[in-house]
Design an enzyme around this catalytic site. Structure first.
Site, short mmCIF file in Angstrom:
data_model
loop_
_atom_site.label_atom_id
_atom_site.label_comp_id
_atom_site.label_asym_id
_atom_site.label_seq_id
_atom_site.Cartn_x
_atom_site.Cartn_y
_atom_site.Cartn_z
N SER A 1 -13.23 6.37 -3.11
CA SER A 1 -14.10 6.53 -2.13
C SER A 1 -13.65 6.43 -0.58
CB SER A 1 -15.16 5.22 -2.36
OG SER A 1 -15.78 5.30 -3.28
N ARG B 1 -14.04 -5.23 -0.37
CA ARG B 1 -12.82 -4.50 -0.25
C ARG B 1 -11.78 -4.99 0.96
NH1 ARG B 1 -15.00 -3.83 -4.17
NH2 ARG B 1 -16.04 -2.27 -5.03
N GLU C 1 -12.67 3.68 3.88
CA GLU C 1 -12.34 2.58 2.98
C GLU C 1 -10.85 2.92 2.64
OE1 GLU C 1 -14.58 1.29 -0.40
OE2 GLU C 1 -13.16 1.45 -1.60
C1 LIG Z 1 -10.29 8.20 -8.85
C2 LIG Z 1 -10.40 7.06 -8.09
C3 LIG Z 1 -11.38 5.87 -8.47
C4 LIG Z 1 -11.23 4.84 -7.77
N1 LIG Z 1 -12.29 3.89 -7.92
C5 LIG Z 1 -12.34 2.77 -7.28
C6 LIG Z 1 -13.09 1.65 -7.62
O1 LIG Z 1 -14.07 1.97 -8.43
N2 LIG Z 1 -13.25 0.63 -6.72
C7 LIG Z 1 -12.28 0.40 -5.88
O2 LIG Z 1 -12.14 -0.73 -5.37
N3 LIG Z 1 -11.21 1.02 -5.60
C8 LIG Z 1 -11.30 2.38 -6.41
N4 LIG Z 1 -10.23 3.24 -5.96
C9 LIG Z 1 -9.29 3.24 -4.78
C10 LIG Z 1 -7.67 2.40 -5.44
O3 LIG Z 1 -7.74 2.72 -6.64
C11 LIG Z 1 -7.90 0.83 -4.98
O4 LIG Z 1 -8.11 0.62 -3.75
C12 LIG Z 1 -6.71 0.15 -5.57
O5 LIG Z 1 -6.62 -1.08 -5.75
C13 LIG Z 1 -5.38 0.72 -4.78
O6 LIG Z 1 -4.38 0.21 -5.41
P1 LIG Z 1 -2.84 1.12 -5.15
O7 LIG Z 1 -1.86 0.36 -6.00
O8 LIG Z 1 -3.36 2.49 -5.41
O9 LIG Z 1 -2.70 0.91 -3.62
P2 LIG Z 1 -2.21 1.95 -2.61
O10 LIG Z 1 -3.24 3.10 -2.31
O11 LIG Z 1 -0.93 2.28 -2.74
O12 LIG Z 1 -2.13 1.24 -1.20
C14 LIG Z 1 -3.57 0.68 -0.66
C15 LIG Z 1 -3.03 -0.25 0.37
O13 LIG Z 1 -2.49 -1.56 -0.47
C16 LIG Z 1 -1.55 -2.06 0.03
N5 LIG Z 1 -0.68 -2.34 -1.00
C17 LIG Z 1 -0.37 -1.72 -2.29
N6 LIG Z 1 0.57 -2.62 -2.92
C18 LIG Z 1 0.49 -3.67 -1.98
C19 LIG Z 1 1.30 -4.92 -2.78
N7 LIG Z 1 1.88 -5.07 -3.75
N8 LIG Z 1 0.97 -5.77 -1.91
C20 LIG Z 1 0.37 -5.79 -0.59
N9 LIG Z 1 -0.24 -4.93 -0.27
C21 LIG Z 1 -0.14 -3.64 -1.06
C22 LIG Z 1 -0.90 -0.74 0.63
O14 LIG Z 1 0.13 -1.26 1.96
C23 LIG Z 1 -2.24 -0.09 1.38
O15 LIG Z 1 -2.42 -0.70 2.47
C24 LIG Z 1 -10.36 4.71 -6.79
C25 LIG Z 1 -9.37 5.57 -6.39
C26 LIG Z 1 -9.38 6.62 -7.14
C27 LIG Z 1 -8.19 7.99 -6.99
#
Ligand SMILES: Cc1cc2nc3c(=O)[nH]c(=O)nc-3n(C[C@H](O)[C@H](O)[C@H](O)COP(=O)(O)OP(=O)(O)OC[C@H]3O[C@@H](n4cnc5c(N)ncnc54)[C@H](O)[C@@H]3O)c2cc1C
Length: 302
Positions: free
Chosen positions: A225, A174, A295
């Site tokens: 998480s 992660r 996380e």
């Molecule tokens: C129901 C649920 C289940 C989930 N299950 C998992 C799982 O199984 N495994 C897992 O790993 N995660 C899981 N997640 C967490 C999440 O979906 C992941 O971490 C996902 O990758 C975050 O992406 P996001 O676009 O929503 O990022 P955001 O939440 O918008 O941002 C998260 C971080 O990424 C950075 N970021 C976002 N976009 C960019 C970009 N284009 N360039 C650089 N930095 C960027 C942001 O600045 C921030 O620091 C889950 C979340 C939920 C709600």
């Protein structure tokens, strides 16, 4: 802030808003306003914004689908750049795909599975963007982004753009190099997939989805998480064993289904969630001597 807002609007770089509530852009449905909120419409737009912000030394933060964020009730200072439509292109060349950072990971994995390409089955229930997934090295079911990414197109803070290799991304659990060492925005990612049997890929995706529905509170706003697994221990198991499932502070509640999920059970504030996180940390430290690390990213004004 008015002058800055006007100047950014004059850059003509997609949608620009003032005081946009981030509760509308996070899966927890929590978060105060961003001073300035930008949704760039193209790669050129986002580069223009970054150069401007660098010159002015204005703080910025990229977001995707807000699925790993806890945003302060007081909002975020400076500029929030959301990658979405306009940065969600997709090119498929045999089993290599190039995809924009704003593309939804779930819809990408669905689309790819239907083409009989394997490698993204793990992502079927991860509700983020491609950019957020690369930044987080998102993963599940024994796989993660590091297993398929060949290179990523990054816009660095100084306005320079570079394709960097999987090795240079320094992926671990992660974590990627973008989190602390080399802040930048993921504009595009190239994934190397493999050709497989369409029916078994689609069926594996369905199994992964069903497993989530059985084990995670998919029907409540949450951010996945809350804690990293303090390996070899699992955060959810520690929280459950400490008897904390169902514990609630204000509108924030530890899910009855999964100990490592905090859900917004109704009108939760970021403060409720932070207080609950602190309570869990203290309980686990006292009960097991284990320090828990979040996380979910906690961002915004303190
Ligand atoms: C129901 C649920 C289940 C989930 N299950 C998992 C799982 O199984 N495994 C897992 O790993 N995660 C899981 N997640 C967490 C999440 O979906 C992941 O971490 C996902 O990758 C975050 O992406 P996001 O676009 O929503 O990022 P955001 O939440 O918008 O941002 C998260 C971080 O990424 C950075 N970021 C976002 N976009 C960019 C970009 N284009 N360039 C650089 N930095 C960027 C942001 O600045 C921030 O620091 C889950 C979340 C939920 C709600």
């Amino acid at each position: 802030m008015d002058g800055l807002f006007t100047e950014i609007q004059e850059l003509n770089i997609g949608k620009v808003k003032r005081n946009e509530l981030l509760s509308q852009h996070t899966t927890m449905k929590i978060g105060g306003p961003a001073d300035i909120f930008i949704e760039p419409a193209s790669l050129g737009d986002i580069q223009k914004v970054m150069t401007f912000l660098k010159e002015r030394q204005i703080p910025w933060r990229a977001i995707g689908r807000g699925s790993n964020l806890l945003v302060s009730d007081k909002g975020i200072e400076g500029v929030v750049i959301k990658l979405g439509p306009g940065l969600d292109h997709l090119t498929i060349n045999d089993s290599t795909i190039t995809v924009g950072g704003g593309h939804s990971l779930v819809s990408l994995s669905t689309l790819i599975s239907k083409k009989g390409l394997s490698g993204l089955e793990f992502a079927s229930g991860i509700p983020g963007s491609v950019g957020g997934a690369v930044y987080m090295n998102a993963g599940a079911h024994g796989s993660d982004i590091s297993k398929i990414l060949t290179k990523a197109h990054i816009l660095f803070e100084d306005g320079s753009m570079e394709w960097i290799s999987n090795d240079e991304m320094e992926f671990t659990y992660r974590t990627s190099v973008l989190q602390k060492k080399r802040p930048g925005i993921v504009l595009e990612a190239e994934f190397q997939l493999t050709k497989g049997d369409r029916t078994s890929i689609v069926s594996q995706m369905q199994k992964n989805k069903d497993y989530r529905k059985e084990t995670q509170p998919w029907n409540f706003p949450c951010a996945g998480s809350i804690f990293r697994n303090p390996l070899p221990n699992y955060a959810g198991k520690l929280i459950e064993d400490a008897g904390l499932k169902g514990y609630q502070i204000g509108g924030a509640k530890i899910s009855e289904m999964h100990g490592n999920f905090i859900v917004n059970a109704g009108n939760a504030t970021a403060k409720d969630v932070l207080d609950l996180i602190q309570y869990i940390k203290e309980t686990i430290l006292t009960s097991y001597g284990i320090k828990m690390e979040t996380e979910v990213e906690i961002i915004g004004r303190g």
